[in-house]
Write a protein that holds these residues in place. Structure first.
Motif, PDB file in Angstrom:
ATOM      1  N   LYS A 135       0.828  -1.199   0.000  1.00 47.71           N
ATOM      2  CA  LYS A 135       0.000   0.000   0.000  1.00 47.71           C
ATOM      3  C   LYS A 135       0.869   1.258   0.000  1.00 47.71           C
ATOM      4  O   LYS A 135       0.569   2.241  -0.697  1.00 47.71           O
ATOM      5  N   HIS A 138       2.284   1.592  -3.385  1.00 43.22           N
ATOM      6  CA  HIS A 138       1.232   2.039  -4.303  1.00 43.22           C
ATOM      7  C   HIS A 138       0.967   3.533  -4.137  1.00 43.22           C
ATOM      8  O   HIS A 138       0.813   4.266  -5.125  1.00 43.22           O
ATOM      9  N   ASP A 185     -13.492  -6.921  -0.303  1.00 45.32           N
ATOM     10  CA  ASP A 185     -12.429  -6.715   0.681  1.00 45.32           C
ATOM     11  C   ASP A 185     -12.222  -5.209   0.776  1.00 45.32           C
ATOM     12  O   ASP A 185     -13.045  -4.439   0.283  1.00 45.32           O
ATOM     13  N   GLU A 187     -10.361  -3.321  -0.765  1.00 50.44           N
ATOM     14  CA  GLU A 187      -9.936  -2.655  -1.989  1.00 50.44           C
ATOM     15  C   GLU A 187     -10.811  -3.025  -3.192  1.00 50.44           C
ATOM     16  O   GLU A 187     -10.538  -2.575  -4.300  1.00 50.44           O
ATOM     17  N   THR A 188     -11.844  -3.843  -2.983  1.00 50.81           N
ATOM     18  CA  THR A 188     -12.624  -4.364  -4.104  1.00 50.81           C
ATOM     19  C   THR A 188     -14.117  -4.218  -3.841  1.00 50.81           C
ATOM     20  O   THR A 188     -14.594  -4.531  -2.756  1.00 50.81           O
ATOM     21  N   THR A 204     -16.372  -6.624 -10.746  1.00 49.32           N
ATOM     22  CA  THR A 204     -15.533  -6.119  -9.652  1.00 49.32           C
ATOM     23  C   THR A 204     -14.869  -4.821 -10.071  1.00 49.32           C
ATOM     24  O   THR A 204     -14.547  -4.613 -11.252  1.00 49.32           O
ATOM     25  N   GLN A 206     -11.776  -2.084  -8.623  1.00 50.31           N
ATOM     26  CA  GLN A 206     -10.666  -1.918  -7.689  1.00 50.31           C
ATOM     27  C   GLN A 206     -10.459  -0.432  -7.382  1.00 50.31           C
ATOM     28  O   GLN A 206     -10.449   0.399  -8.297  1.00 50.31           O
ATOM     29  N   GLU A 208      -8.461   2.412  -4.190  1.00 49.06           N
ATOM     30  CA  GLU A 208      -7.441   2.468  -3.135  1.00 49.06           C
ATOM     31  C   GLU A 208      -8.001   1.993  -1.797  1.00 49.06           C
ATOM     32  O   GLU A 208      -7.284   1.407  -0.992  1.00 49.06           O
ATOM     33  N   ARG A 209      -9.279   2.237  -1.565  1.00 42.85           N
ATOM     34  CA  ARG A 209      -9.910   1.820  -0.297  1.00 42.85           C
ATOM     35  C   ARG A 209     -11.404   1.669  -0.526  1.00 42.85           C
ATOM     36  O   ARG A 209     -12.017   2.483  -1.220  1.00 42.85           O
ATOM     37  N   THR A 541     -13.479   4.470 -11.659  1.00 42.36           N
ATOM     38  CA  THR A 541     -12.465   3.678 -12.368  1.00 42.36           C
ATOM     39  C   THR A 541     -11.704   4.542 -13.365  1.00 42.36           C
ATOM     40  O   THR A 541     -10.479   4.466 -13.489  1.00 42.36           O
ATOM     41  N   ARG A 544      -9.297   6.928 -11.581  1.00 39.15           N
ATOM     42  CA  ARG A 544      -8.052   6.298 -11.107  1.00 39.15           C
ATOM     43  C   ARG A 544      -6.990   6.227 -12.201  1.00 39.15           C
ATOM     44  O   ARG A 544      -5.798   6.187 -11.909  1.00 39.15           O
TER      45      ARG A 544
END
Length: 563
Positions: A135, A138, A185, A187-188, A204, A206, A208-209, A541, A544
């Motif tokens: 993390k 990243h 989770d 991140e997803t 799904t 993705q 950062e949080r 998305t 990002r």
């Protein structure tokens, strides 16, 4: 083995019963013998009779034979009982030994299981450490590329999810209230997309949080707080909430609103949103610096129907009312709002008081989706001015090189009487602090922009008409312009259409790469809002993927004398 022991004990009991039976028979035989002896006594009297004598002899002989047979049978029975008892005892001992061996094996398995648990715990700890390292790496990559940080928050299902909107059948209402967006989770985001007659498809996304519907305001702000340190390190920061109407943007940014009032409640600290928490954190960081080296100004504007309104402007009687302003581009290519009111604040309480005043003027309108739907974009800006003495430039630069910190601490003070006039401030030019930059005094300004965007909405879902429909049109166009700007930056086009909307023009510096930008996506988990949630997730998305280049830092001046 225990069952076998029980069977053997049962057989043992049966043998005991047989032995008792034969012992009873022996007792009866003995009784008979006694009776015979008694009869024999009587028969002795009849010895004179030869017939009686012969009979007595025959009976005596028969009794002797019966007693002998009975004695042999009893001996045989006793021997058989002893043999079976020994066999049962051997079997019991063997079973006990087997149980002991099994207990030992169980203990070995328990030891192995304990070792495996310890190994698993070590692996989990290593995984968490590697996850934190990943993390951090990243985040460093995001810093270098200038990417936009995107966090996603999924609100819980609420009672109005099943009742809002046009009247539909009960089956459709149940489908509408079904949860389709989950946090797989941290991140997803997992979205279950289904259409009538088609198989369900899981998509799904993705980020950062990702925050699930059970995570608190504390958890959300914990990931935002590190950005605020960058303010005093010389970076601009922008945090904006994006999502459909009723997805929880205002709650995330401000906190719970008072019933019948646009102001937010400050009674429960655990429910406060990002804006009040960020202000408290900024003033906490400033309190750790030398007195007088920083001061904070705040401005509150709303973008309503593609017009900018100053929510802190006052009339001649000191009453706050919204005044239309315009946004211009300076010679340096930065966006600015001339005559915008900047109020100086010295603590978080003063800031919250001013923001609540501004919120009283914010335009809202009830819709079928949200009873208190915001019809404008709210932009709260904290401008932090850092004052540095020329004599301290070299020292500060040296400290930065030694400690590898980005912030420069200054130690000059400004007259207290200048602060006392903060209540009459109406523009940047009339700020209560008038410290001009000279050769010995330098000022560096950094900005924290906190943006609560109006919610995108479907007209058919919200049921708005008339003026509210016009508001919806302006809201959707401004959000579309924001998406166009991000698309142009991502594709590195020569022209970025900032001026297509007052919102993008106002946020030009933050979106264009002059600030660390965090987008807080807010989505509704219900099936009813699936289309709007997918649009918001798609926007996040694309955001990002935008690479704006490394964010520029407002460097503190370093004279030639500095080391």
């Amino acid at each position: 083995k225990e069952e076998r022991i029980v069977v053997l004990e049962t057989e043992n009991a049966a043998l005991h019963l047989k032995l008792a039976e034969y012992q009873g028979l022996s007792g009866r035989s003995t009784k008979g013998v006694l009776q015979l002896y008694a009869a024999h006594g009587q028969q002795m009297k009849l010895q004179r009779s030869s017939v009686v004598t012969q009979l007595h002899g025959a009976i005596k002989k028969r009794l002797k034979q019966d007693l002998k047979s009975l004695h042999l049978f009893a001996l045989e029975l006793s021997k058989d009982f002893q043999r079976q008892s020994k066999t049962c005892l051997y079997r019991v001992l063997a079973a006990v030994q087997g149980i002991q061996l099994q207990n030992e094996a169980m203990q070995m398995f328990q030891i192995k299981a304990f070792d495996l648990e310890q190994s698993l715990q070590e692996v989990i700890e290593r995984y968490e450490k590697e996850k934190q390292k990943r993390k951090a790496l990243h985040n460093s990559l995001v810093e270098l590329r200038g990417n936009i940080r995107v966090h996603c928050r999924i609100r819980p299902l609420l009672p109005f999810d099943a009742t809002a909107g046009h009247s539909v059948s009960q089956d459709r209402q149940r489908n509408f209230s079904e949860k389709v967006a989950y946090a797989a989770d941290d991140e997803t985001v997992l979205v279950k997309c289904s259409r009538p007659g088609h198989a369900s498809v899981n998509k799904t996304f993705q980020f950062e949080r990702v925050y699930n519907d059970l995570e608190s305001q504390d958890a959300v702000f914990a990931d935002v707080a590190p950005l605020l340190t960058s303010l005093l390190d010389g970076y601009n920061v922008c945090i904006m909430a994006y999502g459909q109407t009723g997805s929880g943007k205002t709650y995330t940014m401000l906190g719970p609103q008072l019933e019948g009032n646009l102001a937010f409640s400050t009674e429960e600290e655990s429910e406060l949103g990002i804006i009040p928490r960020a202000t408290q954190e900024v003033f906490r960081l400033i309190s750790e610096k030398p007195p007088g080296s920083y001061w904070v100004e705040v401005s509150v504007v709303e973008v309503y129907n593609n017009e900018i309104f100053d929510l802190l402007a006052k009339d001649s009687y000191g009453k706050v009312f919204g005044v239309k302003r315009d946004v211009v581009t300076t010679r340096e290519g930065k966006s600015d709002v001339p005559l915008l009111t900047h109020e100086t604040v010295e603590n978080a309480s003063e800031f919250l008081h001013l923001v609540n005043k501004g919120l009283q003027l914010r335009v809202t309108h009830p819709t079928l989706v949200h009873a208190h739907s915001s019809r404008s974009h709210l932009v709260v800006t904290l401008t932090i001015t850092t004052v540095v003495l020329g004599d301290n430039f070299g020292t500060l630069w040296e400290d930065e090189q030694i400690s590898q910190r980005l912030n420069k601490e200054a130690s000059c003070t400004f007259p207290q009487k200048m602060r006392d006039n903060k209540s009459t401030s109406s523009s940047r030019a009339s700020s209560p602090v008038q410290l001009e930059a000279t050769e010995k005094t330098k000022q560096v300004k950094t900005r924290l922009q906190l943006v609560d965007l109006a919610g995108s909405e479907c007209v058919g879902m919200s049921g708005v008409t008339g003026a509210a429909l016009r508001e919806t049109s302006f809201i959707n166009r401004s959000l579309s312009a924001l998406a166009d700007v991000l698309g142009a930056i991502a594709e590195q086009r020569a022209h970025v259409p900032y001026r297509n909307s007052k919102l993008t023009h106002l946020l030009q510096d933050s979106v264009g790469g002059d600030a660390k930008l965090l987008v807080m996506l807010c989505i509704s988990p219900g099936q009813k809002y699936l289309t709007e949630s997918m649009q918001s997730l798609g926007f996040g998305t694309r955001a990002r993927q935008v690479q704006r280049g490394q964010v520029k830092k407002k460097n503190f001046p370093v004279p030639s004398k500095a080391k």
